[in-house]
Design a protein around this motif. Sequence first.
Motif, PDB file in Angstrom:
ATOM      1  N   CYS A 197       0.826  -1.206   0.000  1.00 12.33           N
ATOM      2  CA  CYS A 197       0.000   0.000   0.000  1.00 12.33           C
ATOM      3  C   CYS A 197       0.861   1.257   0.000  1.00 12.33           C
ATOM      4  CB  CYS A 197      -0.902   0.026   1.226  1.00 12.33           C
ATOM      5  SG  CYS A 197      -2.177  -1.237   1.221  1.00 12.33           S
ATOM      6  N   ASP A 198       0.416   2.251  -0.748  1.00 12.08           N
ATOM      7  CA  ASP A 198       1.090   3.543  -0.680  1.00 12.08           C
ATOM      8  C   ASP A 198       0.465   4.342   0.474  1.00 12.08           C
ATOM      9  OD1 ASP A 198      -1.204   5.012  -1.549  1.00 12.08           O
ATOM     10  OD2 ASP A 198      -0.630   4.719  -3.642  1.00 12.08           O
ATOM     11  N   PRO A 199       1.098   5.448   0.850  1.00 13.53           N
ATOM     12  CA  PRO A 199       0.591   6.195   2.015  1.00 13.53           C
ATOM     13  C   PRO A 199      -0.876   6.606   1.912  1.00 13.53           C
ATOM     14  CG  PRO A 199       2.793   6.938   1.460  1.00 13.53           C
ATOM     15  CD  PRO A 199       2.371   5.993   0.364  1.00 13.53           C
ATOM     16  N   SER A 200      -1.342   6.985   0.734  1.00 14.57           N
ATOM     17  CA  SER A 200      -2.751   7.395   0.631  1.00 14.57           C
ATOM     18  C   SER A 200      -3.681   6.201   0.830  1.00 14.57           C
ATOM     19  CB  SER A 200      -3.032   8.087  -0.702  1.00 14.57           C
ATOM     20  OG  SER A 200      -2.876   7.188  -1.777  1.00 14.57           O
ATOM     21  N   GLU A 201      -3.301   5.029   0.358  1.00 18.29           N
ATOM     22  CA  GLU A 201      -4.113   3.835   0.584  1.00 18.29           C
ATOM     23  C   GLU A 201      -4.174   3.492   2.069  1.00 18.29           C
ATOM     24  OE1 GLU A 201      -3.879   0.711  -3.004  1.00 18.29           O
ATOM     25  OE2 GLU A 201      -1.911   1.273  -2.201  1.00 18.29           O
ATOM     26  N   ILE A 202      -3.026   3.585   2.732  1.00 18.84           N
ATOM     27  CA  ILE A 202      -3.004   3.281   4.168  1.00 18.84           C
ATOM     28  C   ILE A 202      -3.881   4.273   4.923  1.00 18.84           C
ATOM     29  CG2 ILE A 202      -1.557   3.198   6.241  1.00 18.84           C
ATOM     30  CD1 ILE A 202       0.653   1.996   4.473  1.00 18.84           C
ATOM     31  N   THR A 203      -3.780   5.545   4.575  1.00 17.17           N
ATOM     32  CA  THR A 203      -4.619   6.560   5.220  1.00 17.17           C
ATOM     33  C   THR A 203      -6.095   6.244   4.998  1.00 17.17           C
ATOM     34  OG1 THR A 203      -2.897   8.229   4.960  1.00 17.17           O
ATOM     35  CG2 THR A 203      -5.133   9.030   5.292  1.00 17.17           C
ATOM     36  N   ASP A 204      -6.449   5.830   3.778  1.00 17.45           N
ATOM     37  CA  ASP A 204      -7.843   5.472   3.477  1.00 17.45           C
ATOM     38  C   ASP A 204      -8.291   4.250   4.278  1.00 17.45           C
ATOM     39  OD1 ASP A 204      -7.957   7.568   1.691  1.00 17.45           O
ATOM     40  OD2 ASP A 204      -7.805   6.301  -0.103  1.00 17.45           O
ATOM     41  N   ILE A 205      -7.442   3.237   4.351  1.00 18.49           N
ATOM     42  CA  ILE A 205      -7.787   2.024   5.108  1.00 18.49           C
ATOM     43  C   ILE A 205      -7.991   2.368   6.582  1.00 18.49           C
ATOM     44  CG2 ILE A 205      -6.896  -0.196   5.954  1.00 18.49           C
ATOM     45  CD1 ILE A 205      -5.507  -0.462   3.147  1.00 18.49           C
ATOM     46  N   LEU A 206      -7.074   3.138   7.156  1.00 26.07           N
ATOM     47  CA  LEU A 206      -7.203   3.512   8.559  1.00 26.07           C
ATOM     48  C   LEU A 206      -8.466   4.330   8.789  1.00 26.07           C
ATOM     49  CD1 LEU A 206      -4.330   2.373   8.691  1.00 26.07           C
ATOM     50  CD2 LEU A 206      -3.740   4.282  10.153  1.00 26.07           C
ATOM     51  N   GLY A 207      -8.776   5.237   7.854  1.00 27.99           N
ATOM     52  CA  GLY A 207      -9.991   6.051   7.979  1.00 27.99           C
ATOM     53  C   GLY A 207     -11.253   5.217   7.885  1.00 27.99           C
ATOM     54  N   SER A 208     -11.288   4.272   6.950  1.00 29.00           N
ATOM     55  CA  SER A 208     -12.493   3.445   6.806  1.00 29.00           C
ATOM     56  C   SER A 208     -12.636   2.490   7.995  1.00 29.00           C
ATOM     57  CB  SER A 208     -12.497   2.699   5.472  1.00 29.00           C
ATOM     58  OG  SER A 208     -11.355   1.886   5.333  1.00 29.00           O
ATOM     59  N   CYS A 209     -11.526   1.994   8.526  1.00 28.69           N
ATOM     60  CA  CYS A 209     -11.601   1.166   9.742  1.00 28.69           C
ATOM     61  C   CYS A 209     -12.096   2.010  10.914  1.00 28.69           C
ATOM     62  CB  CYS A 209     -10.245   0.547  10.062  1.00 28.69           C
ATOM     63  SG  CYS A 209      -9.775  -0.830   8.994  1.00 28.69           S
ATOM     64  N   SER A 262     -13.978   4.632  10.830  1.00 27.19           N
ATOM     65  CA  SER A 262     -15.410   4.934  10.679  1.00 27.19           C
ATOM     66  C   SER A 262     -16.277   3.749  11.086  1.00 27.19           C
ATOM     67  CB  SER A 262     -15.723   5.355   9.241  1.00 27.19           C
ATOM     68  OG  SER A 262     -15.675   4.244   8.369  1.00 27.19           O
ATOM     69  N   ARG A 263     -15.682   2.561  11.125  1.00 31.47           N
ATOM     70  CA  ARG A 263     -16.400   1.359  11.550  1.00 31.47           C
ATOM     71  C   ARG A 263     -16.068   0.981  12.998  1.00 31.47           C
ATOM     72  NH1 ARG A 263     -15.936  -3.149   6.974  1.00 31.47           N
ATOM     73  NH2 ARG A 263     -17.522  -4.082   8.331  1.00 31.47           N
ATOM     74  N   GLY A 264     -15.350   1.881  13.693  1.00 31.03           N
ATOM     75  CA  GLY A 264     -15.085   1.678  15.111  1.00 31.03           C
ATOM     76  C   GLY A 264     -13.777   0.999  15.455  1.00 31.03           C
ATOM     77  N   VAL A 265     -12.900   0.817  14.459  1.00 32.89           N
ATOM     78  CA  VAL A 265     -11.615   0.143  14.703  1.00 32.89           C
ATOM     79  C   VAL A 265     -10.497   1.176  14.587  1.00 32.89           C
ATOM     80  CG1 VAL A 265     -10.024  -1.652  13.927  1.00 32.89           C
ATOM     81  CG2 VAL A 265     -12.500  -2.053  13.854  1.00 32.89           C
ATOM     82  N   GLU A 266      -9.835   1.440  15.700  1.00 29.17           N
ATOM     83  CA  GLU A 266      -8.765   2.440  15.751  1.00 29.17           C
ATOM     84  C   GLU A 266      -7.417   1.764  15.559  1.00 29.17           C
ATOM     85  OE1 GLU A 266      -7.266   6.249  16.032  1.00 29.17           O
ATOM     86  OE2 GLU A 266      -9.384   5.751  16.220  1.00 29.17           O
ATOM     87  N   LEU A 267      -6.753   2.104  14.463  1.00 31.17           N
ATOM     88  CA  LEU A 267      -5.432   1.569  14.151  1.00 31.17           C
ATOM     89  C   LEU A 267      -4.423   2.705  14.156  1.00 31.17           C
ATOM     90  CD1 LEU A 267      -6.460  -0.649  11.091  1.00 31.17           C
ATOM     91  CD2 LEU A 267      -6.074  -1.409  13.442  1.00 31.17           C
TER      92      LEU A 267
END
Length: 153
Positions: free
Chosen positions: A62-74, A76-81
């Motif tokens: 993953c590139d940094p923007s993908e990681i940021t998106d994954i962390l944001g979507s997690c 929003s579903r209640g999972v803090e990474l």
Amino acid sequence: DNLRAAILRPQLADLPAQVARWNALYASVEDGLRNTPGLKVIERTPQERIVGSSIQFLLPDCDPSEITDILGSCRSRGVELKWFGAPDPIAFTSRYDSWRFARAQKLPQTDAILAGLIDMRLPLTFTVEDCALIATIIREEVLGAVVRRTAAQ
């Protein structure tokens, strides 16, 4: 001091049970993340004994923007990474290049690992079922990112 010792002593007697509980939570997340395309579980040697109070895994492709998106979507579903590859330290994710007490240095191999290193705390208030759900959420969000990347290529 005496007050802290009085509070700590009963907790020490329960430590083996707490370690076993943390390790069960860790195993639940680890099992749920294993074999997820785009995600790498950090394998441990059989000789190692851990206290699984947190779990780390890698998003190596993953590139940094993908990681940021994954962390944001997690999130929003209640999972803090937490992400050790973020440009600025957040909470406990500080990297050697943000430390002010050590001289600056370049560590390209370390940087390559930190670029995709994700961390999550596992509170003892979680249940094994909570951890299985958390792993499902992370897995779904990583798989979604892989699908989007593949479709864009």
